[in-house]
Design a protein around this motif. Structure first.
Motif, PDB file in Angstrom:
ATOM      1  N   LEU A   1      69.683  40.307  24.654  1.00 48.58           N
ATOM      2  CA  LEU A   1      70.864  41.084  25.039  1.00 48.58           C
ATOM      3  C   LEU A   1      70.503  42.440  25.634  1.00 48.58           C
ATOM      4  CD1 LEU A   1      73.019  40.243  21.912  1.00 48.58           C
ATOM      5  CD2 LEU A   1      73.268  39.291  24.220  1.00 48.58           C
ATOM      6  N   CYS A   2      69.208  42.770  25.647  1.00 53.14           N
ATOM      7  CA  CYS A   2      68.742  44.079  26.115  1.00 53.14           C
ATOM      8  C   CYS A   2      68.310  44.042  27.575  1.00 53.14           C
ATOM      9  CB  CYS A   2      67.550  44.545  25.273  1.00 53.14           C
ATOM     10  SG  CYS A   2      67.974  44.832  23.554  1.00 53.14           S
ATOM     11  N   ALA A   3      68.591  45.140  28.268  1.00 55.17           N
ATOM     12  CA  ALA A   3      68.100  45.316  29.633  1.00 55.17           C
ATOM     13  C   ALA A   3      66.584  45.507  29.603  1.00 55.17           C
ATOM     14  CB  ALA A   3      68.767  46.540  30.261  1.00 55.17           C
ATOM     15  N   ALA A   4      65.940  45.235  30.721  1.00 51.31           N
ATOM     16  CA  ALA A   4      64.483  45.389  30.808  1.00 51.31           C
ATOM     17  C   ALA A   4      64.061  46.826  30.488  1.00 51.31           C
ATOM     18  CB  ALA A   4      63.987  44.994  32.192  1.00 51.31           C
ATOM     19  N   ASP A   5      64.905  47.807  30.836  1.00 52.65           N
ATOM     20  CA  ASP A   5      64.580  49.210  30.586  1.00 52.65           C
ATOM     21  C   ASP A   5      65.342  49.781  29.388  1.00 52.65           C
ATOM     22  OD1 ASP A   5      66.978  49.033  31.964  1.00 52.65           O
ATOM     23  OD2 ASP A   5      66.615  50.795  33.203  1.00 52.65           O
ATOM     24  N   TYR A   6      65.701  48.910  28.452  1.00 52.30           N
ATOM     25  CA  TYR A   6      66.390  49.320  27.225  1.00 52.30           C
ATOM     26  C   TYR A   6      65.582  50.369  26.486  1.00 52.30           C
ATOM     27  CZ  TYR A   6      67.508  49.156  22.263  1.00 52.30           C
ATOM     28  OH  TYR A   6      67.792  49.505  20.973  1.00 52.30           O
ATOM     29  N   GLU A   7      66.285  51.332  25.879  1.00 49.83           N
ATOM     30  CA  GLU A   7      65.659  52.309  24.992  1.00 49.83           C
ATOM     31  C   GLU A   7      66.553  52.517  23.794  1.00 49.83           C
ATOM     32  OE1 GLU A   7      64.375  56.932  25.029  1.00 49.83           O
ATOM     33  OE2 GLU A   7      63.603  55.684  26.657  1.00 49.83           O
ATOM     34  N   GLY A   8      65.986  52.359  22.597  1.00 50.10           N
ATOM     35  CA  GLY A   8      66.744  52.524  21.372  1.00 50.10           C
ATOM     36  C   GLY A   8      66.097  53.545  20.466  1.00 50.10           C
TER      37      GLY A   8
END
Length: 144
Positions: free
Chosen positions: A33-40
């Motif tokens: 469900l995360c974008a390739a450039d996800y940041e958490g």
């Protein structure tokens, strides 16, 4: 161009899919469900997690500590591209977390997730939860 009701419905659906993925106990399903450039950013972790791989690793660490974890969303607010979920997690502390060995205790912890979605994927997230409450529930902090 979708109207505001359609955007809200889409964001509510995406946020619900994220909760369902966590509750399925499948790190890869959450990561998908995360974008390739996800940041958490997670208040309980020393460093941010990046990309779907970082999300999968974070989920796997929590599942190792709490293999039966279940999230219940108690409230949600949608504005623009963001969803804020207020949640409660119930689980059994069955494995190490933050260098704390398993206690076997049942826990209930409250928190909030600030989620930003773009093009149908989770782009940014901030997870704020009651770390002190968790430590009290597993017996490491006194009741206040």
């Amino acid at each position: 161009m979708p109207d505001q009701d359609d955007r809200h419905e889409t964001l509510a659906r995406l946020a619900a899919q994220l909760t369902d993925a966590w509750n399925s106990h499948d790190p890869q399903r959450v990561a998908a469900l995360c974008a390739a450039d996800y940041e958490g950013e997670n208040i309980g972790e020393a460093a941010p997690h990046r990309g779907p791989e970082g999300m999968a690793a974070s989920v796997a660490a929590y599942l190792a500590a709490f293999p039966d974890i279940h999230f219940t969303v108690e409230d949600a607010v949608i504005q623009g591209e963001r969803v804020v979920q207020v949640w409660r997690a119930h689980a059994t502390h069955s494995g190490p977390l933050m260098n704390i060995p398993s206690t076997g205790r049942r826990i209930a912890v409250r928190g909030a997730s600030l989620l930003t979605f773009r093009t149908g994927k989770l782009l940014r997230a901030t997870y704020i939860w009651d770390v002190a409450g968790l430590l009290r529930e597993i017996g490491l902090l006194p009741e206040l």
